[in-house]
Design a protein around this motif. Structure first.
Motif: not given
Length: 284
Positions: A161-166
């Motif tokens: 999730t965090l990688s996609i958000a970034r």
């Protein structure tokens, strides 16, 4: 292999995948002592749809959020001239586009809240990425405003999730619980520049009215204690409501009482999550 058999690198990697970094507590604007960030998760029918449910009764409960919950919330925010953040599954926005256009038309913020309130941790990374991208596109198409913040459905982050958000260039997330104040998210102990506006079940209406079934007066008392301590500490008071839960005649007064108590202080900054994140990011 059982968790008690894991080698150290395995449990350390698990813990460090997404971690709280620097606390971001710059002085609030205009000399205000405390920030109040109100948010509403506009789930409507997606709570039933996400698991393939077809219950007419539960779908009607979601529709109540649109028919009665949202008008009462919007009326209160207008009455007290407060801007708030609304996190909306794309399917809910597509079911009620006029509702979401009215939200942004009155100066409130719309944030990502999944496609159909799916659980990210159950999705393959490629499906999660596709749904997050499509959700942002759908909200922008309906409201004309591109979301800059994310609240994962049920506050459920996957390892991706965090990688996609970034990748999407999002300014903030509001799904995690490592602090009372904003902080920078770390990914594998590396700085990301993404601001976390932490949530907590203590500051959410759903557990009280869907699980413990305590009375509205008790819920208000808990929220007020959270607010008073946040005010004393000079930090942030963040709340999460749901239109189909808080929107009833016997509950909506809780929101008004909180607003009145905060307004009475005279030095409280009511802000959207985006405004809080933009301000907090100055301390990165």
């Amino acid at each position: 292999m059982k968790p008690w058999q894991w080698p150290e690198d395995r449990w350390r990697n698990c813990v460090n995948r997404v971690r709280a970094g620097k606390r971001l507590t710059p002085p609030w604007p205009e000399g205000k002592r405390c920030a109040v960030a109100l948010s509403f998760d506009v789930d409507h029918e997606t709570n039933e749809l996400r698991d393939g449910g077809k219950s007419i009764g539960r779908l009607s409960w979601g529709q109540y959020g649109n028919r009665r919950g949202m008008p009462r919330i919007m009326s209160l925010l207008q009455k007290y001239d407060i801007k708030a953040s609304f996190f909306v599954p794309a399917v809910a926005a597509n079911l009620y586009p006029d509702e979401q256009r009215a939200v942004t038309g009155e100066g409130h913020e719309i944030g990502i809240h999944g496609w159909i309130h799916e659980l990210n941790s159950l999705l393959p990374p490629e499906n999660e990425r596709d749904l997050m991208m499509r959700s942002a596109d759908m909200l922008e198409m309906i409201t004309g405003a591109r979301p800059v913040g994310l609240r994962t459905p049920s506050w459920d982050l996957s390892e991706s999730t965090l990688s996609i958000a970034r990748e999407m260039g999002l300014l903030y997330d509001s799904s995690l619980m490592a602090d009372d104040s904003c902080y920078e998210l770390l990914e594998n102990l590396e700085r990301t520049g993404v601001v976390e506006i932490p949530v907590e079940w203590i500051r959410d209406d759903a557990p009280y009215f869907m699980m413990s079934r305590i009375g509205p007066e008790d819920v208000l008392a808990i929220f007020m204690r959270e607010f008073e301590q946040a005010y004393q500490e000079g930090e942030m008071f963040q709340l999460t409501f749901h239109p189909h839960i808080i929107g009833y005649r016997s509950r909506i007064w809780i929101l008004e009482e909180l607003i009145r108590a905060a307004k009475a202080k005279g030095d409280v900054w009511f802000a959207t999550h985006r405004q809080v994140a933009e301000h907090a990011s100055t301390a990165l």
